[in-house]
Design a protein around this motif. Structure first.
Motif, PDB file in Angstrom:
ATOM      1  N   GLU A   3     -16.435   1.076   4.211  1.00 50.71           N
ATOM      2  CA  GLU A   3     -15.564   1.326   3.064  1.00 50.71           C
ATOM      3  C   GLU A   3     -15.560   2.828   2.817  1.00 50.71           C
ATOM      4  N   GLY A  41      -7.600  -4.126   1.741  1.00 55.26           N
ATOM      5  CA  GLY A  41      -7.305  -2.902   0.999  1.00 55.26           C
ATOM      6  C   GLY A  41      -8.515  -2.448   0.215  1.00 55.26           C
ATOM      7  N   TYR A  46     -11.722   2.085   0.054  1.00 58.33           N
ATOM      8  CA  TYR A  46     -10.814   1.307   0.902  1.00 58.33           C
ATOM      9  C   TYR A  46     -11.529   0.801   2.146  1.00 58.33           C
ATOM     10  N   LYS A  62       0.827  -1.214   0.000  1.00 59.72           N
ATOM     11  CA  LYS A  62       0.000   0.000   0.000  1.00 59.72           C
ATOM     12  C   LYS A  62       0.859   1.261   0.000  1.00 59.72           C
ATOM     13  N   SER A  74     -12.218  -1.326   5.863  1.00 59.37           N
ATOM     14  CA  SER A  74     -11.786  -1.641   7.229  1.00 59.37           C
ATOM     15  C   SER A  74     -12.490  -2.942   7.592  1.00 59.37           C
ATOM     16  N   ILE A  83      -7.315   3.960   4.391  1.00 62.38           N
ATOM     17  CA  ILE A  83      -7.640   2.840   5.277  1.00 62.38           C
ATOM     18  C   ILE A  83      -7.781   3.343   6.714  1.00 62.38           C
ATOM     19  N   ASP A 138      -6.791  -4.489  12.349  1.00 65.98           N
ATOM     20  CA  ASP A 138      -6.179  -4.275  11.043  1.00 65.98           C
ATOM     21  C   ASP A 138      -4.749  -3.790  11.242  1.00 65.98           C
TER      22      ASP A 138
END
Length: 425
Positions: free
Chosen positions: A251, A344, A255, A163, A257, A171, A398
C-alpha cells in the motif's frame, strides 16, 4: 501525494448528492488494541481519507447543506505538548486551517456541541452505518427532529468506483514497488528455507521503497499450502520441486496493489506444473483481453469458469461434458472464487457491484479491478490425476479500464514460465 484541491472537489461532488436541509458526518479511524496496552499501527478510515486526506485519529468531517449550499467543517484533536512527546506532533486547529480547504476547523472536543447546533431544524442525517455504537449513539442523541437517516458510506463508495489521474498514479507506484518485491522473491526462492523468509524479503522491499505497509497480509504458500485460499501462516518449509503461490502487494500513500504469482522453489517448473500453469495463464490473458467499457464482471466470471472447466476436462481433472459439469458446478471444487474485485484505497475496494435498482454496474473508464483465475488441486483428492495433486496456482494482475479497452498496470511483473525460470536461475 494528492493536492488538497482534489479532496475539496470530492466534498463538493458529495455535497451535490445530499438532500437539502441535511448533515453528513464522517469519523476518522481509531487506534485498535493489539495486546494489553499496545496498539496496531494506525491506518485512516478509507472514506474519511478519500474526502479529507487527513491522517490523524480523533477527527471528524461534517458537511452541512442548507438552501442548496454546502459548508464543510473539520474537527481535529487539539495540540498537547505532553501527548506529543509520547505520540508525535499533531496539526491542531491552526495547522489544519492552513492545510485543508474547509470552511472552518474546530477542536474535536467541541464536536458534540457543534453537532447539536448543526442538526437543529435539519431533516436528514447521513453517516456510515458501519460505525461503532458509541458514535451512532452520539449522532442519534442530537437528531430528534431528523426524519430521514441515510448511509453516507454508500454515496462515497460509489464515487470511489472511478479513479482520478492522481489515484491511478499512486496505484501505479504501489504496483511498481510490488513488481520489485515479486521479482526479488523469484530470484531468492531457491536460496531460502521457509515461507516466512520469503515473506520477509518481499516486505523488506515494500518498506525500503516507502510503502506504508502491505495492503493485506501476504500469502506465501508452498505446495499444498496454496490450496488454502487465505493461507497466511507462512511457516512451512520451501520444498524442492514444489510451487510457491505468492499473493502480496503493498500500500503506497493509502492506495493498494494486489498481485499473485506462482513460482517454482528450485527455479524450474515440472511438466505437470507447466500444464496447470499454462492453462491458468491462458485463461487470465483471455479474460483480460475481454475488458472494456460496458462489459459486465459477471460475463468475465462466466467466461473464466467455462474456460477453466474446459481445461480441467482436457487435463483429466474433471470428466464428462462441459455443459453438464458447468450446470452441476463441478468446476467450483477447484475454482471456488470470483474472477476479480475492485481495487483502490482498499485492496478489496469498498465500492458497489450493483446499482440502487439491484442491477450490475458495467465496467467504465477509470475503474480498477483485479483479474485472478486459479486452480486448486488438494493433495488428498484421489479423483484427479496423481501428478496434479497438491498443486495450487493463481495468477493475478491489476487492470485499469480505459476509454476503449484496458491497461494492464502490472504487465511488467513476470508471469511467463520462461521469464520466471530465467530470472530464478
Amino acid at each position: 501525494m494528492m493536492k488538497e484541491k482534489e479532496y475539496e472537489r470530492r466534498r463538493k461532488k458529495l455535497g451535490k448528492k445530499l438532500e437539502d436541509s441535511s448533515v453528513a458526518v464522517f469519523f476518522s479511524a481509531s487506534y485498535k488494541v493489539r495486546s494489553n496496552d499496545t496498539e496496531y499501527p494506525f491506518r485512516q478510515e478509507s472514506n474519511f481519507y478519500y474526502l479529507t486526506g487527513f491522517t490523524e485519529d480523533s477527527a471528524a468531517l461534517v458537511l452541512v447543506k442548507e438552501k442548496k449550499k454546502v459548508k464543510s467543517y473539520l474537527f481535529v484533536e487539539k495540540r498537547d505538548k505532553e501527548k506529543e512527546m509520547w505520540s508525535g506532533k499533531r496539526l491542531g486547529k491552526e495547522g489544519a486551517k492552513k492545510c485543508f480547504r474547509v470552511d472552518e476547523v474546530f477542536e474535536y472536543e467541541t464536536l458534540n456541541t457543534k453537532l447539536k447546533a448543526f442538526l437543529d431544524a435539519k431533516k436528514s442525517l447521513y453517516y456510515d452505518f458501519k460505525l461503532d455504537y458509541s458514535k451512532i449513539k452520539i449522532l442519534k442523541r442530537y437528531s430528534k427532529n431528523i426524519t430521514t437517516i441515510k448511509n453516507a458510506a454508500k454515496l462515497v463508495e460509489k464515487m470511489r468506483l472511478i479513479k482520478s489521474a492522481s489515484e491511478i498514479k499512486l496505484i501505479k507506484k504501489a504496483i511498481a514497488i510490488t513488481k520489485e518485491a515479486h521479482h526479488r522473491a523469484m530470484r531468492l526462492s531457491k536460496e531460502l528455507k521457509y515461507e516466512y523468509e520469503l515473506q520477509a524479503e518481499i516486505e523488506y522491499v515494500f518498506k525500503k521503497n516507502g510503502a506504508y505497509s502491505d495492503a493485506y497480509t501476504s500469502i506465501v504458500a508452498c505446495g499444498e499450502s496454496a490450496n488454502t485460499l487465505h493461507y497466511i501462516s507462512n511457516n512451512k518449509r520451501l520444498k524442492n520441486k514444489e510451487l510457491i503461490l505468492i499473493d502480496a502487494g503493498c500500500e503506497f500513500e493509502y492506495y493498494a496493489s494486489d498481485i499473485t504469482r506462482t513460482i517454482p522453489v528450485n527455479a524450474t517448473f515440472t511438466q505437470p506444473q507447466k500444464e496447470l500453469y499454462e492453462m491458468v495463464l491462458s485463461v487470465e490473458k483471455k479474460i483480460i483481453a475481454m475488458i472494456k467499457p460496458n462489459i459486465l464482471r459477471s460475463e468475465l466470471q462466466k467466461k473464466s469458469e467455462e474456460m477453466l472447466c474446459e481445461g480441467m476436462i482436457r487435463l483429466g481433472i474433471l470428466k464428462g461434458s462441459k455443459k453438464k459439469l458447468l450446470k452441476e458446478q463441478a468446476h467450483k471444487k477447484y475454482y471456488p472464487h470470483g474472477i476479480g474485485h475492485w481495487m483502490g484505497l482498499d485492496v478489496h475496494d469498498q465500492a458497489p457491484y450493483k446499482n440502487e435498482n439491484g442491477k450490475e454496474i458495467p465496467l467504465k473508464k477509470g475503474m480498477v479491478m483485479t483479474i485472478e483465475p486459479g486452480i486448486y488441486c488438494p493433495k488428498d483428492d484421489t479423483t484427479i490425476p496423481k501428478k496434479y495433486r497438491g498443486i495450487g496456482i493463481r495468477i493475478e494482475d491489476d487492470i485499469l479500464v480505459t476509454k476503449e479497452g484496458y491497461e494492464n498496470l502490472s504487465q511488467e511483473i513476470l508471469k511467463e514460465i520462461k521469464d520466471i525460470e530465467s530470472l530464478s536461475l
